[in-house]
Design a protein around this motif. Structure first.
Motif, PDB file in Angstrom:
ATOM      1  N   UNK A 109       0.847  -1.163   0.042  1.00 59.30           N
ATOM      2  CA  UNK A 109       0.038  -0.080  -0.159  1.00 59.30           C
ATOM      3  C   UNK A 109       0.907   1.268  -0.020  1.00 59.30           C
ATOM      4  N   UNK A 110       0.514   2.213  -0.876  1.00 61.94           N
ATOM      5  CA  UNK A 110       1.373   3.439  -0.748  1.00 61.94           C
ATOM      6  C   UNK A 110       0.750   4.544   0.251  1.00 61.94           C
ATOM      7  N   UNK A 111      -0.558   4.033   0.895  1.00 58.63           N
ATOM      8  CA  UNK A 111      -1.047   5.070   1.649  1.00 58.63           C
ATOM      9  C   UNK A 111      -1.988   6.178   1.004  1.00 58.63           C
ATOM     10  N   UNK A 112      -2.040   6.061  -0.237  1.00 56.54           N
ATOM     11  CA  UNK A 112      -3.069   6.920  -0.950  1.00 56.54           C
ATOM     12  C   UNK A 112      -4.465   6.262  -1.140  1.00 56.54           C
ATOM     13  N   UNK A 113      -5.357   6.851  -0.589  1.00 61.67           N
ATOM     14  CA  UNK A 113      -6.744   6.199  -0.359  1.00 61.67           C
ATOM     15  C   UNK A 113      -7.704   7.050  -0.818  1.00 61.67           C
ATOM     16  N   UNK A 114      -8.990   6.461  -1.498  1.00 64.34           N
ATOM     17  CA  UNK A 114      -9.858   7.097  -2.095  1.00 64.34           C
ATOM     18  C   UNK A 114     -11.164   6.206  -1.552  1.00 64.34           C
ATOM     19  N   UNK A 115     -12.394   7.390  -1.112  1.00 64.07           N
ATOM     20  CA  UNK A 115     -13.768   6.395  -0.925  1.00 64.07           C
ATOM     21  C   UNK A 115     -14.434   6.548  -2.569  1.00 64.07           C
ATOM     22  N   UNK A 116     -14.829   5.455  -2.937  1.00 62.54           N
ATOM     23  CA  UNK A 116     -15.702   5.406  -4.294  1.00 62.54           C
ATOM     24  C   UNK A 116     -17.147   5.310  -3.929  1.00 62.54           C
ATOM     25  N   UNK A 117     -17.932   6.238  -4.460  1.00 62.24           N
ATOM     26  CA  UNK A 117     -19.183   6.542  -4.249  1.00 62.24           C
ATOM     27  C   UNK A 117     -19.763   6.372  -5.563  1.00 62.24           C
ATOM     28  N   UNK A 118     -21.121   5.677  -5.650  1.00 57.39           N
ATOM     29  CA  UNK A 118     -21.779   5.881  -6.739  1.00 57.39           C
ATOM     30  C   UNK A 118     -22.140   7.105  -7.534  1.00 57.39           C
ATOM     31  N   UNK A 119     -22.028   7.208  -8.625  1.00 54.66           N
ATOM     32  CA  UNK A 119     -22.100   8.801  -9.391  1.00 54.66           C
ATOM     33  C   UNK A 119     -23.426   8.789 -10.024  1.00 54.66           C
ATOM     34  N   UNK A 120     -24.588   9.033  -8.928  1.00 59.85           N
ATOM     35  CA  UNK A 120     -25.799   9.183  -9.682  1.00 59.85           C
ATOM     36  C   UNK A 120     -26.753   7.995  -9.338  1.00 59.85           C
ATOM     37  N   UNK A 121     -28.184   8.051  -9.263  1.00 54.14           N
ATOM     38  CA  UNK A 121     -28.993   6.829  -9.082  1.00 54.14           C
ATOM     39  C   UNK A 121     -28.735   5.858  -9.909  1.00 54.14           C
ATOM     40  N   UNK A 164     -13.445   1.253  -0.896  1.00 48.88           N
ATOM     41  CA  UNK A 164     -12.107   2.264  -0.807  1.00 48.88           C
ATOM     42  C   UNK A 164     -11.341   1.596  -1.699  1.00 48.88           C
ATOM     43  N   UNK A 165     -10.683   2.682  -2.326  1.00 50.15           N
ATOM     44  CA  UNK A 165      -9.634   2.242  -3.418  1.00 50.15           C
ATOM     45  C   UNK A 165      -8.227   2.685  -2.815  1.00 50.15           C
TER      46      UNK A 165
END
Length: 281
Positions: A109-121, A164-165
């Motif tokens: 792991x690099x420590x760079x993380x992102x939340x992924x959320x659905x984009x729209x319904x 989480x990405x």
């Protein structure tokens, strides 16, 4: 969470494509204290100027990127040229394989993380299905995606109804423990010492609560700055007495007794400790 996403694209699994957006997991303005570099004599701020040995100082719009393919010979690489080589498919997080959650080595792991959320319904149902499947099967996913202008290897894992990405290092970028095998201890431990160490570990068990760990460095730095601004004299803290070097087993016994006195461990752990102490004494 940030109000603006830092990336938008598609989470792709075979023929299933889920529109998603990414948010950084780290918040800006988290209380960090930033120090500037100053000239020691006059306390004026150090400036960084970009210069060309032939033309002197240059502005940012005059700077391009290049690769040195021979001594002092460069080929200019325009980011737009790289973008033209990419297709729409490069804007997708392409899941390559699922792995058991326990198979992931955090070393990559690099420590760079992102939340992924659905984009729209439209993508919410497919997103929820993928999330639930990964949770129930205890799976993580390895994928590839273009982030910040370059292809990245990433890990996807479910947590609290979101994916989480995490950006990963490639294999050649990580030094494996085997490279330091000669540094690893090869000492045998006595069974009694091992059991006492286990008892100490179990007696020190607690909840995972990051709120109980304040940012002491930032707090002390702020106190120092406030004191210096107010013209106060800075007095060094008294030196604390370091731990005494004693017999390992005696250190373990004293450590267990100290932890049990503060944590009030379970009854069974106390019984085990008393039996061990009687056996060792």
């Amino acid at each position: 969470m940030a109000t603006r996403s830092s990336w938008k694209g598609c989470l792709q699994l075979s023929l299933v494509c889920v529109p998603v957006k990414a948010y950084s997991t780290t918040s800006s303005g988290g209380g960090e204290v930033h120090l500037n570099q100053l000239h020691a004599d006059c306390h004026r701020r150090i400036q960084y100027k970009k210069t060309c040995p032939l033309h002197g100082e240059v502005s940012n719009d005059q700077i391009v990127s290049g690769y040195e393919y021979a001594q002092d010979h460069y080929v200019v690489v325009d980011p737009d040229e790289l973008d033209r080589l990419r297709t729409e498919a490069d804007k997708a997080i392409k899941i390559d394989v699922f792995i058991a959650s326990g198979a992931f080595d955090p070393l990559y792991g690099t420590g760079k993380r992102y939340y992924l959320a659905p984009d729209g319904p439209a993508g919410q149902k497919a997103y929820a299905l993928l999330y639930q499947a990964m949770v129930e099967e205890k799976r993580y996913a390895l994928a590839q995606v273009v982030l910040h202008g370059r292809e990245q290897l990433v890990l996807l894992r479910p947590q609290e109804n979101l994916l989480i990405l995490e950006v990963l290092h490639y294999r050649h970028q990580v030094t494996r423990p085997a490279a330091l095998a000669s540094e690893a201890p090869k000492t045998e431990v006595a069974p009694e010492e091992l059991q006492m160490a286990k008892t100490l570990v179990n007696a020190s068990m607690g909840d995972f609560a990051l709120d109980k760990y304040p940012d002491l460095y930032t707090r002390k730095l702020q106190q120092l700055i406030e004191a210096k601004v107010a013209g106060k004299e800075i007095v060094a803290a008294p030196a604390s007495e370091g731990p005494q070097v004693i017999n390992l087993m005696e250190a373990l016994k004293q450590s267990v007794a100290r932890v049990q006195g503060t944590n009030s461990p379970r009854k069974e752990t106390r019984k085990t400790t008393r039996r061990l102490l009687r056996k060792i004494s």
